[in-house]
Write a protein that holds these residues in place. Structure first.
Motif, mmCIF file in Angstrom:
data_model
loop_
_atom_site.group_PDB
_atom_site.id
_atom_site.type_symbol
_atom_site.label_atom_id
_atom_site.label_comp_id
_atom_site.label_asym_id
_atom_site.label_seq_id
_atom_site.Cartn_x
_atom_site.Cartn_y
_atom_site.Cartn_z
ATOM 1 N N LEU A 212 -18.930 5.461 -60.635
ATOM 2 C CA LEU A 212 -19.834 4.819 -59.681
ATOM 3 C C LEU A 212 -21.239 4.688 -60.239
ATOM 4 C CD1 LEU A 212 -18.667 6.516 -56.365
ATOM 5 C CD2 LEU A 212 -18.226 4.185 -57.124
ATOM 6 N N ALA A 213 -21.582 5.537 -61.208
ATOM 7 C CA ALA A 213 -22.899 5.431 -61.850
ATOM 8 C C ALA A 213 -22.931 4.334 -62.910
ATOM 9 C CB ALA A 213 -23.283 6.765 -62.470
ATOM 10 N N GLY A 214 -21.784 3.667 -63.141
ATOM 11 C CA GLY A 214 -21.765 2.528 -64.054
ATOM 12 C C GLY A 214 -21.192 2.795 -65.423
ATOM 13 N N ARG A 215 -20.631 3.982 -65.641
ATOM 14 C CA ARG A 215 -20.085 4.294 -66.968
ATOM 15 C C ARG A 215 -18.637 3.815 -67.029
ATOM 16 N NH1 ARG A 215 -22.554 10.406 -67.849
ATOM 17 N NH2 ARG A 215 -24.716 9.855 -67.397
ATOM 18 N N VAL A 216 -18.481 2.517 -67.166
ATOM 19 C CA VAL A 216 -17.148 1.909 -67.108
ATOM 20 C C VAL A 216 -16.804 1.133 -68.379
ATOM 21 C CG1 VAL A 216 -17.154 1.749 -64.591
ATOM 22 C CG2 VAL A 216 -18.122 -0.126 -65.939
ATOM 23 N N ARG A 217 -17.591 1.290 -69.428
ATOM 24 C CA ARG A 217 -17.337 0.534 -70.655
ATOM 25 C C ARG A 217 -16.571 1.394 -71.658
ATOM 26 N NH1 ARG A 217 -22.443 -2.034 -73.204
ATOM 27 N NH2 ARG A 217 -20.784 -3.001 -74.433
ATOM 28 N N GLN A 218 -15.733 0.711 -72.409
ATOM 29 C CA GLN A 218 -14.963 1.382 -73.448
ATOM 30 C C GLN A 218 -15.904 2.040 -74.455
ATOM 31 O OE1 GLN A 218 -12.830 -1.311 -75.912
ATOM 32 N NE2 GLN A 218 -11.633 0.254 -76.950
ATOM 33 N N GLY A 219 -15.593 3.282 -74.808
ATOM 34 C CA GLY A 219 -16.370 3.983 -75.827
ATOM 35 C C GLY A 219 -17.575 4.717 -75.319
ATOM 36 N N GLU A 220 -17.842 4.665 -73.991
ATOM 37 C CA GLU A 220 -18.955 5.441 -73.451
ATOM 38 C C GLU A 220 -18.511 6.897 -73.339
ATOM 39 O OE1 GLU A 220 -21.681 2.325 -70.929
ATOM 40 O OE2 GLU A 220 -20.278 3.574 -69.833
ATOM 41 N N ILE A 221 -18.868 7.678 -74.347
ATOM 42 C CA ILE A 221 -18.410 9.057 -74.494
ATOM 43 C C ILE A 221 -19.615 9.985 -74.520
ATOM 44 C CG2 ILE A 221 -17.144 10.669 -75.959
ATOM 45 C CD1 ILE A 221 -15.297 8.610 -74.902
ATOM 46 N N GLU A 222 -19.475 11.151 -73.913
ATOM 47 C CA GLU A 222 -20.508 12.171 -74.017
ATOM 48 C C GLU A 222 -19.848 13.505 -74.320
ATOM 49 O OE1 GLU A 222 -22.323 13.640 -70.291
ATOM 50 O OE2 GLU A 222 -21.191 12.012 -69.335
ATOM 51 N N SER A 223 -20.590 14.364 -74.971
ATOM 52 C CA SER A 223 -20.088 15.701 -75.293
ATOM 53 C C SER A 223 -20.501 16.666 -74.195
ATOM 54 C CB SER A 223 -20.638 16.176 -76.643
ATOM 55 O OG SER A 223 -20.114 15.394 -77.694
ATOM 56 N N ILE A 224 -19.551 17.428 -73.705
ATOM 57 C CA ILE A 224 -19.852 18.429 -72.689
ATOM 58 C C ILE A 224 -19.178 19.744 -73.071
ATOM 59 C CG2 ILE A 224 -20.043 16.709 -70.847
ATOM 60 C CD1 ILE A 224 -17.309 17.671 -69.837
ATOM 61 N N GLU A 225 -19.738 20.845 -72.605
ATOM 62 C CA GLU A 225 -19.093 22.139 -72.753
ATOM 63 C C GLU A 225 -18.363 22.453 -71.464
ATOM 64 O OE1 GLU A 225 -20.962 25.475 -74.281
ATOM 65 O OE2 GLU A 225 -21.556 24.525 -76.171
ATOM 66 N N ALA A 226 -17.155 22.963 -71.605
ATOM 67 C CA ALA A 226 -16.358 23.224 -70.407
ATOM 68 C C ALA A 226 -15.303 24.268 -70.707
ATOM 69 C CB ALA A 226 -15.692 21.937 -69.924
ATOM 70 N N ALA A 320 -2.798 28.290 -70.277
ATOM 71 C CA ALA A 320 -3.679 28.481 -71.432
ATOM 72 C C ALA A 320 -5.122 28.299 -70.994
ATOM 73 C CB ALA A 320 -3.339 27.479 -72.526
ATOM 74 N N LEU A 321 -6.011 29.149 -71.510
ATOM 75 C CA LEU A 321 -7.431 29.103 -71.191
ATOM 76 C C LEU A 321 -8.247 29.102 -72.470
ATOM 77 C CD1 LEU A 321 -7.461 31.779 -68.330
ATOM 78 C CD2 LEU A 321 -7.681 29.306 -68.027
ATOM 79 N N HIS A 322 -9.257 28.230 -72.487
ATOM 80 C CA HIS A 322 -10.126 28.145 -73.667
ATOM 81 C C HIS A 322 -11.458 27.567 -73.220
ATOM 82 C CE1 HIS A 322 -11.539 27.649 -77.708
ATOM 83 N NE2 HIS A 322 -11.509 26.324 -77.664
ATOM 84 N N HIS A 323 -12.503 27.886 -73.955
ATOM 85 C CA HIS A 323 -13.810 27.287 -73.702
ATOM 86 C C HIS A 323 -14.299 26.634 -74.979
ATOM 87 C CE1 HIS A 323 -18.087 26.757 -72.903
ATOM 88 N NE2 HIS A 323 -17.810 26.911 -71.621
ATOM 89 N N GLY A 324 -14.805 25.393 -74.835
ATOM 90 C CA GLY A 324 -15.280 24.698 -76.027
ATOM 91 C C GLY A 324 -16.028 23.433 -75.691
ATOM 92 N N GLU A 325 -16.305 22.668 -76.721
ATOM 93 C CA GLU A 325 -17.020 21.405 -76.577
ATOM 94 C C GLU A 325 -16.010 20.269 -76.675
ATOM 95 O OE1 GLU A 325 -20.371 18.814 -78.981
ATOM 96 O OE2 GLU A 325 -20.572 20.996 -78.904
ATOM 97 N N VAL A 326 -16.080 19.348 -75.723
ATOM 98 C CA VAL A 326 -15.122 18.243 -75.681
ATOM 99 C C VAL A 326 -15.868 16.928 -75.546
ATOM 100 C CG1 VAL A 326 -13.265 19.638 -74.692
ATOM 101 C CG2 VAL A 326 -14.866 18.464 -73.178
ATOM 102 N N SER A 327 -15.223 15.862 -75.974
ATOM 103 C CA SER A 327 -15.744 14.511 -75.762
ATOM 104 C C SER A 327 -15.124 13.965 -74.487
ATOM 105 C CB SER A 327 -15.386 13.608 -76.951
ATOM 106 O OG SER A 327 -16.033 14.056 -78.118
ATOM 107 N N TYR A 328 -15.987 13.544 -73.571
ATOM 108 C CA TYR A 328 -15.565 13.161 -72.224
ATOM 109 C C TYR A 328 -16.017 11.735 -71.970
ATOM 110 C CZ TYR A 328 -15.536 13.314 -67.070
ATOM 111 O OH TYR A 328 -15.331 13.063 -65.749
ATOM 112 N N GLY A 329 -15.060 10.849 -71.659
ATOM 113 C CA GLY A 329 -15.454 9.472 -71.395
ATOM 114 C C GLY A 329 -14.298 8.512 -71.474
#
Length: 400
Positions: A212-226, A320-329
């Motif tokens: 809804l914030a407009g991130r609807v284009r292919q390749g719009e990726i951000e790194s998040i920790e989760a 399985a449980l893990h914490h790390g950095e992932v690319s989200y998008g």
């Protein structure tokens, strides 16, 4: 003679002034329904302000209700109810409520898309006096009008009065005049709610906000920790081969009804259903908090599954449980995209989940996850995983 003419002229002028004032008030109400001030109000603000404005027009409104239908897996719609001097009531109606309204004038109006005026003793279209929002209020008449959207389910508005004799034809005409503007403002709210509920249902609230914030284009990726949680149903292939297909679907839905609430209750978001497996993530700026939440969700799943059986099958899971950095998008092609998580840490949680079956334990976590969550866990040894150059030490719960 001149005096009589003067009185007659003044009387006509007075009536003209009253009609003009009434017309101006009606136009002001219609403009308000169509304007920014109305659209900025929440649902209680909308119905209460509308009710008060109708009273100022001189209409004998003793009960005003809006029945806003929606598209939702659990709810058929929402009822808003207002009366002078009373707090606004909000009733979320589950799909089972369809039977309650099936033989009522409300259902008749929604199906026929035609307005209806019903009084006491009406039987042709069913009873309305027993419906919770009308019962015990001494109403003698309802004017029910459909709110027909351009697309989607039909909503309705109901105007009730206690005045003997009910609404006059002129008063009903006033209500009919405001209906197009009322329909439009309700349609905006309904469609917004449908948009949010469908996105929330199929892709989750966090991902819905990004779309809804407009991130609807292919390749719009951000790194998040989760914190990552992957839950898989053990022995599903064998069970599904022994059950008819409709029972397999019942099993999966019953299983997911145990798993998903445990995840969402702790703030997690389900990203993928992969057959009988669930991939969820717990985002947050505080790794300790997100990891602790994921661990609480995992323990909740184990408690639920431990008490759950399906047609004499005892179910088991591997988590399985893990914490790390992932690319989200967004990934995909052209107009067919998918929000997903990718990266080495996603691959690792998948490998850890496979190890649950090999080691015959219900839950395994990585060393990093154990550290972030401050979990009481014991080492399950170091294990080599395809695609990872070094062995990974895994940990399980002491009771395992």
């Amino acid at each position: 003679m001149n005096r009589l003419l003067q009185i007659e002229t003044e009387t006509r002028a007075s009536k003209t002034d009253r009609v003009a004032a009434s017309t101006n008030s009606l136009l002001s109400l219609i403009e308000w329904l169509s304007g920014d001030e109305c659209h900025a109000l929440d649902e209680p603000g909308l119905i209460s302000t509308l009710g008060r404005r109708l009273l100022l027009l001189g209409l004998p409104i003793d009960r005003l209700t809006l029945h806003l239908m929606t598209l939702h897996p659990e709810l058929i719609g929402r009822t808003l109810a207002w009366a002078p001097g009373d707090p606004v009531e909000i009733h979320d109606r589950e799909h089972s409520a369809r039977q309650t309204f099936a033989s009522s004038p409300l259902r008749k109006v929604m199906d026929s898309r035609e307005p209806l005026v019903v009084g006491l003793g009406e039987s042709m279209h069913g009873r309305w006096q027993d419906i919770d929002i009308f019962a015990g209020r001494g109403l003698v008449q309802l004017m029910i009008a459909p709110l027909c959207n351009a697309d989607g389910p039909v909503s309705a508005a109901a105007f009730g009065t206690r005045r003997p004799g009910g609404f006059t034809p002129a008063e009903i005409q006033v209500l009919e005049r405001i209906l197009p503007a009322l329909r439009n403002t309700c349609e905006l709210r309904v469609m917004r709610q449908v948009e949010l509920s469908l996105l929330d249902t199929y892709i989750g609230p966090l991902t819905a906000q990004r779309i809804l914030a407009g991130r609807v284009r292919q390749g719009e990726i951000e790194s998040i920790e989760a914190a990552l949680l992957l839950c898989d149903l053990r022995g599903f292939t064998e069970i599904s081969n022994r059950l008819p297909s409709n029972s397999v679907l019942e099993l999966l839905n019953a299983y997911f009804d145990k798993v998903i609430p445990a995840i969402t209750r702790e703030g997690g978001e389900v990203l993928k259903f992969m057959g009988d497996a669930v991939l969820a993530f717990f985002p947050g700026y505080d790794p300790a908090r997100s990891s602790a939440s994921a661990l609480m969700a995992a323990k909740g799943i184990l408690r639920e599954i431990d008490r759950f059986e399906f047609e004499d099958f005892a179910l088991n899971v591997g988590i399985a449980l893990h914490h790390g950095e992932v690319s989200y998008g967004n990934i995909g092609s052209g107009r067919r995209l998918d929000f997903t998580l990718i990266g080495p840490d996603v691959n690792l949680v998948s490998r850890i989940q496979t190890a649950c079956g090999d080691l015959r334990v219900p839950l395994l976590m990585s060393g990093r996850f154990r550290k972030e969550a401050r979990a009481e866990a014991v080492s399950a040894g170091r294990h080599a995983f395809k695609g990872f150059p070094e062995k990974v030490e895994l940990f399980c719960l002491p009771e395992s």
